[in-house]
Scaffold this active site. Structure first.
Site, PDB file in Angstrom:
ATOM      1  N   GLU A 263       0.809  -1.226   0.000  1.00 14.80           N
ATOM      2  CA  GLU A 263       0.000   0.000   0.000  1.00 14.80           C
ATOM      3  C   GLU A 263       0.833   1.262   0.000  1.00 14.80           C
ATOM      4  O   GLU A 263       0.436   2.268  -0.578  1.00 14.80           O
ATOM      5  CB  GLU A 263      -0.924   0.010   1.243  1.00 14.80           C
ATOM      6  CG  GLU A 263      -1.977  -1.069   1.241  1.00 14.80           C
ATOM      7  CD  GLU A 263      -3.093  -0.831   0.237  1.00 14.80           C
ATOM      8  OE1 GLU A 263      -3.199   0.294  -0.297  1.00 14.80           O
ATOM      9  OE2 GLU A 263      -3.840  -1.759  -0.064  1.00 14.80           O
ATOM     10  N   SER A 533     -53.553 -32.880  25.791  1.00 16.01           N
ATOM     11  CA  SER A 533     -53.692 -33.216  27.203  1.00 16.01           C
ATOM     12  C   SER A 533     -52.657 -32.527  28.073  1.00 16.01           C
ATOM     13  O   SER A 533     -52.804 -32.500  29.301  1.00 16.01           O
ATOM     14  CB  SER A 533     -53.583 -34.725  27.405  1.00 16.01           C
ATOM     15  OG  SER A 533     -54.617 -35.403  26.714  1.00 16.01           O
TER      16      SER A 533
END
Lengths: 783, 347
Positions: A263, A533
């Site tokens: 860079e 139930s």
């Protein structure tokens, strides 16, 4: 300065114009030269020592000049240069005694003549006249001679190319075509001055609107929040930008060098902007005919990332350079590099070098190898384009380019570079660490209600209630249960499990389905299904609150109840199809007798039953119809489990998913809320526990007796076996399991709650670590 | 009758005082230009090289005197001189007469030399000192006819010496090179496209290596087109100078004719360049490209430069051409080049 060169050159030419051209050509290149149309005068200059070299141009007049040439050959052969047009004359000249090396054939060539004259003086500097011929031959053959001739050509061309005059003459040339010369010049001058003023004003405006770089001292990039289990295992990261800042000292040297090499190789030499790099990038842009490469330094890139928007404008570029200069004045190179490495974007939502190392290599940044660091350095320029997962070939080329740059800059030796180039690219993306996905989703939704966007950006540490071991047991139990069903020929069913701590309501395990990747629908918390139930204990609790006891007698007899506004009659039947007459309340629950339950409900009243269910924790709509008492109204699994927890303890159990939250400043910011209150009479609680225990010892959940501790619970099966449930608890946990199909098709014949859900429940309870429920303590947020 | 007997009010040229200014003189077929001082407009004078003849009458003479019109009287005729001749020609009808034709003194005009001298007399100041430097332009020999211009040169030289100057000739196109290419070592090709002829000079380091002329110029265009469309050359010349644009498509027959005549002239000139440069022993071999400068009234119409460049690009020349450009002041370039040579003499 050549000694003989000071004396210059005498020129004789048969044609005046040619002679003048030769003289002028030499004069422009700095060699004094004079032309004479009379050969005698030219020769006299040589004899008097006024000139060191005689150039004779015979052109096409050789025959007329034969005597002259013969005389020159006899007396001046060592300071003679002949030019002639016709190459066939060369033989004649040599026959007359002229050295062919001193003849220039062909059209009048001022450049060749100058090069030959220059060579003559170069040889003359180093050889006596008597030796000049032999020295000249050696000199012409040598590399030095060749270089000298090339230099002479360059001198000649430069002299001929250089225009005279200065800037003013250039300016006049620019404006020369207009007939309105004077007004055009004034106009152009005025335009130039105004343009310069406008440019200065624009620059001033750009620089006056710069952001304050001091805020970098308080700069806090987005941080992901992390979710942990109750035993401190990282469950997940919630992030808008996945980032874990690291200090520069934790970043290996070779990783830093990789970024610098690719860079900004001159990072430690420049002061924020690099004119050399800018010029190179501009040249590359011009050759490419457009934007090709940027000239931004690391400092400029950082200023763009933090302070500026990404638009490509001249204004933004000027500000970027100004901010870069300011940053360099304020912060050290190391600090700037550190900020850059922690801010850069690497693709796949990974911001910062640490997040990138984890995402791409599944490791800490400190553990990165040279090739790995080079790959990460390759990414920020174009994360998607250079992604090893999307474009492996391009990614490899870019990584190798980084490695080459590292070698060129002396950061790594050649053999290291060669080894690194041979390393393979990563193939697996180590993406989100995401365990217990259903629970994470449930947790995240609740946290977002409180924290909103902060959740993904402010780096909270969320310690949840989930027990990683119990969760693992739950997932394993589900998995095994599904395998058993598949073995029985039942496929494509879903299952869910929720486990709460009885004393605190903390969610210890949650499974919302069998395959999160296929469907994120959480059947534990979102699916509204008939409990069957499994709802009955709430009915019986309502009865107990109303004074019924486990040994109270109720009728298990046929009953007909008008429904649907009297248009229909509902006649509940028992599972066995038989009615048992007078039974105890306990027996009715143990044996899950529908008729007895409905008859009991008729005595208790729907209103009280529904209220009891609400109190226990059922939030879903319960239809005020008697089929509800048999579980016809749809509820979620977690509601049911919550209700059972309430039944088991008599206290209002509220599901809790978060134990504590710590923000970046290490402050507790979570309010755990009020302690649970007692809402059911202890006698009723004792009674319901007795009855639910009997379900296990004598009823439909006898299988659960294999567990080595007292457990309580109730099975649930809906019409046509569309849903199979078991909700039960021991002294620490209340756990609910549901099995069914999303499309509500029957699971299969005989696939009841006892056969399908209970084994999973038992499996979980068997593998849940003994004493594994951590008793979390609440801490109040300091006032 | 000599111009000296003419009752003409002389225009007083700019006063030079005691200061001696170098002078450049361009005697062209269409115009005569005297260049003395480029710092002021008064330093440049231009008169049409033409005359118009009217019968001699007292009233006419008086009018001309009162209006300060230059004229001379001979054999019962009044010969109006210079730019005024064209004015009277336009008013009264009839064609002006030219003392020069095709760049050379028009031997068919008996008074041609006298007319030129009469036009020049008031334009040239009296020399301040003996042998005042004056450079004047002379055409190059026609490409196929050597020595044709010697007589022309000697006539003017004699006249100017008689005025007290030290006259020195300079090739017309060479003067263009000195005017426009002095900052490029005076290396390049100068082309002066006047009324009567086109002069070409290849100069190398201010040495006129190749010079020649072709007997075609602006007058050729005017006459050719005039014959084609049935109009007078004067009218064609007027249209050519005021309305012609070679960069746009022709709008009428006259413009069609002018476009075609220009193309023919440029093609002839380009061909002559190839022939003239290739056929000369004096042509040096060059490694660099050289510029071409166009000047003269014939290249005044817009688009002339581009048109010539287009035609030139189709010709194979023995040298590389860097650029084709037009002189800053096409009408004055020759005189200015002569002026610069005279100025160099003075310094």
């Amino acid at each position: 300065m050549r000694a003989d060169g000071n004396k210059g050159v005498a020129i004789y030419a048969a044609k005046t114009v040619r002679g003048q051209i030769i003289a002028k050509s030499l004069a422009v290149c700095g060699i004094p030269a004079s032309f004479d149309s009379d050969p005698t005068a030219a020769i006299a200059k040589i004899e008097k020592g006024e000139a060191a070299l005689l150039v004779v141009d015979v052109n096409n007049h050789l025959q007329a000049e034969i005597d002259l040439v013969r005389s020159l050959a006899a007396h001046l052969t060592d300071c003679l240069l002949m030019t002639h047009t016709d190459p066939r004359d060369l033989a004649t000249l040599e026959a007359l005694g002229i050295d062919g090396a001193n003849c220039i054939s062909g059209p009048l060539d001022p450049e060749r003549i100058y090069v030959a004259v220059d060579a003559f003086f170069a040889i003359a500097d180093h050889a006596k006249p008597i030796d000049r011929q032999s020295c000249g031959k050696q000199w012409r053959m040598s590399a030095r001679g060749r270089r000298a001739r090339q230099n002479a050509r360059n001198v000649f061309r430069r002299a001929m190319a250089a225009p005279k005059g200065g800037l003013w003459r250039w300016w006049r040339k620019v404006t020369r075509w207009s007939l309105m010369l004077r007004p055009m010049r004034r106009l152009l001058s005025a335009v130039a001055i105004l343009s310069a003023g406008a440019a200065a004003g624009y620059l001033f405006w750009c620089l006056s609107t710069l952001p304050d770089i001091d805020r970098l001292n308080h700069f806090s990039p987005f941080k992901a929040s992390k979710l942990y289990s109750s035993d401190n295992q990282l469950l997940a990261e919630l992030y808008e930008q996945r980032r874990t800042p690291v200090p520069l000292r934790d970043v290996p040297q070779h990783v830093r060098q990789a970024f610098i090499a690719v860079e900004d190789a001159r990072y430690f030499q420049h002061s924020g902007i690099d004119p050399v790099r800018i010029a190179g990038a501009l040249w590359a842009d011009i050759k490419a005919g457009g934007y090709h490469q940027g000239g931004s330094t690391i400092t400029q890139q950082l200023s763009k990332m933090i302070f500026l928007n990404p638009e490509k404008t001249i204004t933004r570029k000027i500000k970027e350079m100004a901010i870069a200069l300011m940053l360099e004045r304020t912060y050290s190179k190391d600090r700037i590099l550190e900020l850059y490495l922690n801010q850069a974007y690497f693709g796949s939502q990974a911001y910062g070098i640490q997040a990138a190392a984890e995402a791409y290599f599944g490791k800490d940044v400190k553990q990165l190898r040279v090739a790995e660091g080079a790959l990460l350095a390759a990414l920020p320029k174009a994360p998607n384009a250079y992604s090893p997962f999307r474009n492996p070939e391009r990614s490899r080329q870019r990584r190798d380019h980084v490695l080459q740059r590292m070698e060129i800059n002396g950061f790594i030796p050649r053999d290291t570079c060669q080894r690194a180039v041979r390393e393979a690219l990563p193939r697996v993306f180590h993406g989100r660490q995401y365990q217990s996905p259903y629970f994470i989703d449930y947790c995240q939704k609740r946290l977002e209600e409180t924290y909103g966007d902060r959740l993904a950006t402010t780096g909270l540490k969320v310690y949840t209630t989930l027990d990683a071991r119990l969760q693992a047991a739950a997932e394993a139990a589900i998995s095994r249960g599904m395998a058993d069903l598949k073995a029985r020929g039942v496929a494509d069913v879903q299952a869910a499990l929720v486990a709460l701590a009885l004393d605190t309501g903390q969610i210890k395990a949650m499974v919302g389905g069998t395959d999160y990747d296929r469907t994120q629908f959480n059947r534990a918390t979102q699916a509204l299904r008939q409990p069957g139930s499994a709802f009955k204990p709430l009915v019986y609790m309502a009865a107990l609150k109303k004074g019924f006891r486990p040994d109270s007698l109720i009728q298990d007899l046929p009953v007909a109840i008008p429904v649907n506004n009297g248009r229909q009659t509902w006649r509940p039947r028992n599972y066995t199809g038989r009615f048992n007459g007078e039974v105890t309340v306990k027996e009715a629950l143990t044996r899950s007798l529908n008729a007895a339950t409905v008859n009991l409900a008729l005595q208790v009243g729907l209103k009280d039953i529904i209220e009891t269910a609400r109190t226990a924790g059922i939030q879903s709509k319960l239809h005020a119809v008697y089929p509800t008492v048999l579980g016809a109204s749809e509820v979620t699994l977690i509601e049911l489990v919550t209700a059972y927890g309430t039944l088991a303890t008599g206290r209002q159990v509220v599901p809790v998913s978060v134990d504590r939250i710590i923000d970046k400043a290490a402050a507790f910011i979570w309010d755990p809320g009020e302690a649970p209150s007692t809402i059911l009479p202890s006698a009723s609680v004792a009674a319901i526990r007795e009855m639910l225990a009997a379900v296990v010892t004598d009823g439909t959940a006898r299988r659960a007796q294999c567990l080595d501790r007292p457990v309580y619970g109730k099975t649930g099966t809906t019409n046509a076996n569309a849903d199979a449930l078991f909700i039960g608890f021991d002294d620490e946990l209340v756990v609910g399991v549901w099995v069914g199909r999303d499309n509500r098709e029957p699971i299969g014949p005989k696939e009841t709650g006892a056969r399908t859900a209970l084994p999973i429940w038992i499996d979980f309870m068997q593998h849940a670590p003994a004493g594994g429920v951590r008793m979390a303590s609440f801490q109040r947020v300091a006032q | 009758m000599s111009p000296g007997n003419v009752a003409v009010k002389k225009k007083t040229p700019p006063s030079s005082g005691d200061k001696q200014h170098p002078i450049g003189l361009d005697i062209g077929t269409a115009n005569i230009v005297v260049y003395m001082d480029e710092r002021t407009d008064a330093g440049v004078q231009m008169e049409a090289n033409a005359f118009f003849t009217v019968p001699s009458m007292p009233n006419t003479r008086k009018i001309l005197e009162d209006k300060s019109v230059r004229f001379f009287e001979k054999e019962n005729c009044l010969h109006i001189l210079g730019t005024a001749a064209e004015t009277f020609s336009n008013i009264l009808g009839g064609a002006t007469r030219r003392p020069m034709e095709n760049g050379l003194v028009n031997l068919r005009e008996d008074d041609g030399i006298h007319v030129i001298q009469a036009i020049l007399d008031p334009m040239l100041p009296e020399p301040v000192q003996k042998d005042h430097s004056l450079w004047f332009s002379v055409p190059g020999d026609p490409i196929d006819r050597q020595g044709a211009v010697i007589f022309n040169e000697s006539i003017f030289k004699t006249y100017l010496k008689g005025r007290g100057y030290m006259p020195r000739p300079i090739n017309e196109a060479m003067a263009v090179v000195m005017s426009e290419l002095s900052d490029q070592h005076a290396t390049g090709i100068g082309i002066s496209m006047g009324g009567g002829m086109c002069n070409v000079c290849f100069s190398y380091l201010s040495i006129p290596a190749v010079t020649y002329s072709i007997q075609k110029g602006g007058d050729f265009i005017d006459q050719t087109v005039g014959r084609s469309v049935g109009e007078s050359a004067t009218k064609i010349k007027s249209i050519k100078e005021q309305a012609l644009d070679l960069g746009v498509a022709p709008r009428n027959n006259i413009e069609h004719g002018l476009h075609a005549a220009y193309d023919d002239l440029f093609a002839t000139l380009a061909d002559s360049l190839a022939k003239g440069l290739r056929g000369s022993d004096n042509m040096p071999r060059l490694s660099q490209a050289v510029p071409i400068v166009l000047s003269g009234g014939t290249v005044l119409p817009p688009g002339s430069r581009e048109r010539f460049e287009t035609i030139l690009n189709e010709i194979d020349l023995p040298i590389r051409i860097a650029t084709v450009m037009q002189a800053r002041d096409p009408l004055y370039a020759t005189a200015r080049g002569a002026y610069l040579m005279a100025a160099a003499d003075e310094s």
